[in-house]
Design a protein around this motif. Structure first.
Motif, PDB file in Angstrom:
ATOM      1  N   VAL A  90      22.937  31.901   4.298  1.00 39.80           N
ATOM      2  CA  VAL A  90      21.634  31.321   4.005  1.00 39.80           C
ATOM      3  C   VAL A  90      21.290  30.154   4.927  1.00 39.80           C
ATOM      4  O   VAL A  90      20.123  29.753   5.016  1.00 39.80           O
ATOM      5  CB  VAL A  90      21.586  30.881   2.520  1.00 39.80           C
ATOM      6  N   THR A  91      22.259  29.637   5.651  1.00 39.76           N
ATOM      7  CA  THR A  91      22.006  28.484   6.515  1.00 39.76           C
ATOM      8  C   THR A  91      22.092  28.802   8.012  1.00 39.76           C
ATOM      9  O   THR A  91      21.197  28.443   8.789  1.00 39.76           O
ATOM     10  CB  THR A  91      23.003  27.356   6.209  1.00 39.76           C
TER      11      THR A  91
ATOM     12  N   VAL B 204      15.631  24.891  14.202  1.00 38.79           N
ATOM     13  CA  VAL B 204      16.977  25.173  13.708  1.00 38.79           C
ATOM     14  C   VAL B 204      17.364  24.180  12.613  1.00 38.79           C
ATOM     15  O   VAL B 204      17.898  24.559  11.568  1.00 38.79           O
ATOM     16  CB  VAL B 204      17.991  25.123  14.865  1.00 38.79           C
ATOM     17  N   TRP B 205      17.078  22.901  12.848  1.00 41.28           N
ATOM     18  CA  TRP B 205      17.341  21.898  11.814  1.00 41.28           C
ATOM     19  C   TRP B 205      16.644  22.263  10.508  1.00 41.28           C
ATOM     20  O   TRP B 205      17.245  22.221   9.426  1.00 41.28           O
ATOM     21  CB  TRP B 205      16.838  20.526  12.279  1.00 41.28           C
ATOM     22  N   ALA B 206      15.368  22.614  10.619  1.00 39.92           N
ATOM     23  CA  ALA B 206      14.581  22.915   9.419  1.00 39.92           C
ATOM     24  C   ALA B 206      15.075  24.170   8.728  1.00 39.92           C
ATOM     25  O   ALA B 206      15.182  24.224   7.497  1.00 39.92           O
ATOM     26  CB  ALA B 206      13.108  23.062   9.803  1.00 39.92           C
TER      27      ALA B 206
ATOM     28  N   GLY C 285      17.270  26.565   3.974  1.00 44.06           N
ATOM     29  CA  GLY C 285      18.150  27.557   3.369  1.00 44.06           C
ATOM     30  C   GLY C 285      19.156  26.939   2.426  1.00 44.06           C
ATOM     31  O   GLY C 285      19.386  27.447   1.318  1.00 44.06           O
ATOM     32  N   LEU C 286      19.759  25.819   2.836  1.00 43.16           N
ATOM     33  CA  LEU C 286      20.780  25.176   2.011  1.00 43.16           C
ATOM     34  C   LEU C 286      20.187  24.609   0.725  1.00 43.16           C
ATOM     35  O   LEU C 286      20.721  24.825  -0.372  1.00 43.16           O
ATOM     36  CB  LEU C 286      21.452  24.054   2.810  1.00 43.16           C
TER      37      LEU C 286
ATOM     38  N   SER D 172      16.892  35.896  -1.003  1.00 48.31           N
ATOM     39  CA  SER D 172      15.577  35.254  -0.914  1.00 48.31           C
ATOM     40  C   SER D 172      15.678  33.988  -0.062  1.00 48.31           C
ATOM     41  O   SER D 172      14.752  33.651   0.683  1.00 48.31           O
ATOM     42  CB  SER D 172      15.045  34.935  -2.310  1.00 48.31           C
ATOM     43  N   GLY D 173      16.822  33.302  -0.133  1.00 50.05           N
ATOM     44  CA  GLY D 173      17.012  32.116   0.696  1.00 50.05           C
ATOM     45  C   GLY D 173      17.030  32.436   2.179  1.00 50.05           C
ATOM     46  O   GLY D 173      16.484  31.681   2.995  1.00 50.05           O
TER      47      GLY D 173
END
Length: 503
Positions: free
Chosen positions: A386-387, A406-408, A413-414, A449-450
Motif C-alpha cells: 500500500v505504500t 512519491v512522498w504523497a 497509502g500508509l 482500496s489503499g
C-alpha cells in the motif's frame, strides 16, 4: 538422531559464517557482499528464500483450511513477484549502484530523506513483522526437532540465526542457502511423491480445486493471498538485498527470473499437500505444522532428521536475510546518509552488526506475542504494497514521476491503511455473488482500496508537479544498458574513465 544431525549442520553453517567473517572487512561487505555474488549463488539464495519453510508451512495450512488454490496462492504469488520484479526494478537498482532497495527511492527520486522514509517503512515491515513471522515458523521446527516448548525454541532459533548473521553477513547467508535449498526441495518433493503414490484418492478433488469459484465472491481469499504477494511483494527488501549483491545487473535480473519460474512450477504442491492432510490428519488444530508431523511419522529417522534440519536451516537463512537487509537500510539510508557520512570503517561495521541484533530482538518479541505465521507475514506485505508499490513500478518506465508525488503516494497509502484497518473501508456493499461481488469484497479490504488511492495520488501529483532535472538525469542512468555488465567498483570506474574526453 534429530539433535545429532542438527549439530552437524550447525558446524557447517558456522564454518561458512567464519569464512564470511574473514571476507567481511567493511559494512559494504556485510550488507551487499561487495557486489560480487555470481548467478548460481544469487539464484540458489533466492529459491531458498522463496521456499522459506515458515511460508511454505503456512501455505499448506491454507490448503488444509480453505482450498487447493488458496494453498497454492502464496507460492504462486511469490514466484510471480520475482519475475515481475526482475522485469521492473532489478536492472535499474543495480545501474544506480544501490546498497539497498530503499536506495532506489532515494537515488531515483533525488532525495536521501525519501530513501530514509521508505527505508523505515521497509525496516518495520520486514525487519520486525516479516522477521517475526519467520521466527514463529522456525520455532515450530525447533520444537519438533528438540521436543521443547515454544519460548526456549524461539530463543534458540533466534540466537543461532542472529549469531551467524552477525559473523558472516549476506555472503554467509547466501552460500548456506544453496545447500539448505537443495535439501529442502528434495524433502518437499519426497513428501509430494509419497502422498501422490500412497494417497491418490484424496488429492485434486474438483470441489477442493474449484476454478469457477475463483471468479466469484468465494474467490476473495485466493486473490487476496495471491495479489498481495504477486504485486505487493515486488518491493521486497530481503529479496532486493540479494539482488543488490549480484555481480552485475544482468546477473541480478536473470537470477530472479529463474528463481521465480522454479517457484511457480511447484506452487501447486502446498495446496495438494493441504488437501491430502485433511484426510490423513482430520480436525488438526494447527495445520501449519503438519508437514513436520508427516515427515516424522512416515520418513526413516535419519531422513526425517535431515528434512527437519533443512527446514529449520531455510527458516534461519531467510530470517537472517531480513536481519541483514534491515541492517543495510539503517546503516546506509539513515546512519551514513544523515548521522555520520565519513565514519571509521570498523565502527560502521560494528554498528551494522548491532542493528542485526536489534532486528532479531524485536522480531523475537513480536513472535512471542503473536505465534501465527501467515497473519504476521501478510501484515508486512500489506504495508509494503500500500505504500511502496507505485513508485518502484512506475519509476523505471515513466520519467514524469516526481519526488513530491512519491512522498504523497507513500503517505496517503500508509495513513489510509492504518485508518481503514482500525475502522472500515468506505464504499457500498455489493450483493452479487459473482464477479462483481468479488471486486466488491476486494475493494473492502484496506490494502487493495489503499493501493488504488496511492496510485491515483502519484499520478495526479506527478502531472501537477513535474520532476526536477536531477530526477530526470537519474532516470536516464537507470535506463543505461551499458551498465548491465558492470559489476565491481573497479569496472564502473574503468567505464566512467573511458567516457571522459582526452585533453
Amino acid at each position: 538422531m534429530n539433535i545429532v544431525v542438527f549439530c552437524v549442520y550447525l558446524v557447517f553453517i558456522y564454518y561458512i559464517g567464519y569464512k564470511g567473517y574473514k571476507r567481511v572487512k567493511t559494512a559494504e561487505d556485510l550488507i551487499v557482499a561487495g557486489w560480487s555474488m555470481p548467478l548460481s549463488v544469487v539464484t540458489g539464495s533466492l529459491i531458498a528464500a522463496l521456499l522459506a519453510a515458515p511460508f511454505f508451512f503456512a501455505a499448506v495450512g491454507s490448503g488444509y483450511t480453505s482450498g487447493g488454490f488458496e494453498g497454492s496462492a502464496t507460492m504462486g504469488g511469490l514466484g510471480t513477484c520475482m519475475i515481475l520484479g526482475a522485469l521492473i526494478w532489478t536492472k535499474p537498482l543495480r545501474r544506480l549502484r544501490g546498497w539497498t532497495l530503499a536506495d532506489y527511492y532515494g537515488l531515483r527520486y533525488g532525495s536521501k530523506r525519501l530513501g530514509a522514509y521508505t527505508g523505515i517503512v521497509m525496516a518495520v515491515a520486514f525487519g520486525i513483522f516479516n522477521a517475526a513471522a519467520l521466527t514463529v515458523g522456525g520455532t515450530y521446527i525447533i520444537q519438533q526437532l528438540f521436543q521443547i516448548d515454544f519460548l526456549p525454541a524461539a530463543l534458540l532459533f533466534v540466537s543461532l540465526t542472529a549469531l551467524y548473521s552477525v559473523i558472516g553477513g549476506l555472503w554467509a547467508v547466501a552460500y548456506t542457502e544453496i545447500v539448505q535449498g537443495a535439501l529442502a526441495v528434495a524433502g518437499i518433493l519426497g513428501i509430494t511423491i509419497f502422498v501422490l503414490f500412497y494417497y491418490p484418492d484424496v488429492t485434486f478433488n474438483p470441489d477442493w480445486w474449484n476454478v469457477n469459484e475463483l471468479f466469484s465472491r468465494g474467490g476473495v481469499e485466493f486473490w487476496t493471498l495471491y495479489l498481495v504477494l504477486a504485486l505487493g511483494d515486488i518491493p521486497a527488501v530481503d529479496l532486493g538485498q540479494r539482488v543488490a549483491a549480484a555481480k552485475s545487473p544482468r546477473v541480478a535480473q536473470l537470477s530472479m527470473i529463474i528463481a521465480g519460474s522454479v517457484i511457480i512450477a511447484i506452487s501447486w504442491i502446498p495446496g495438494m499437500l493441504g488437501e491430502a492432510f485433511k484426510s490423513i490428519y482430520p480436525n488438526s488444530s494447527n495445520p501449519e505444522t503438519l508437514m513436520l508431523v508427516f515427515a516424522q511419522g512416515y520418513f526413516p529417522p535419519i531422513l526425517s532428521a535431515i528434512f527437519l534440519t533443512a527446514m529449520a536451516a531455510m527458516g534461519m537463512s531467510t530470517v537472517a536475510a531480513c536481519y541483514v537487509a534491515t541492517s543495510g537500510i539503517v546503516t546506509k539510508n539513515i546512519y551514513l546518509d544523515f548521522i555520520n557520512k565519513n565514519p571509521d570503517p570498523k565502527k560502521l561495521l560494528f554498528y551494522s552488526r548491532m542493528v542485526i541484533l536489534a532486528s532479531a530482538l524485536l522480531g523475537l518479541i513480536l513472535a512471542l506475542s503473536a505465534q501465527k505465521v501467515i497473519d504476521l507475514a501478510y501484515l508486512a506485505w500489506d504495508v509494503v504494497f500500500v505504500t511502496l508499490f507505485w513508485p518502484i513500478v512506475l519509476g523505471p518506465f515513466w520519467k514524469r514521476v516526481s519526488t513530491p508525488a512519491v512522498w504523497a503516494s507513500i503517505s496517503v497509502g500508509l495513513v489510509y491503511y492504518i485508518i481503514t484497518s482500525l475502522t472500515h473501508v468506505p464504499g457500498p456493499k455489493i450483493q452479487s455473488d459473482g464477479f462483481l461481488g468479488l471486486l466488491g469484497e476486494l475493494w473492502l479490504t484496506p490494502v487493495f482500496s489503499g493501493v488504488i488511492f496511492s496510485g491515483v495520488t502519484i499520478i495526479v501529483i506527478s502531472l501537477l508537479i513535474p520532476p526536477t532535472q536531477h530526477v530526470l538525469d537519474m532516470h536516464e542512468i537507470e535506463k543505461n544498458k551499458e551498465l548491465d555488465h558492470v559489476g565491481s567498483k573497479e569496472e564502473l570506474e574503468i567505464l566512467n574513465t573511458s567516457k571522459q574526453p582526452n585533453i
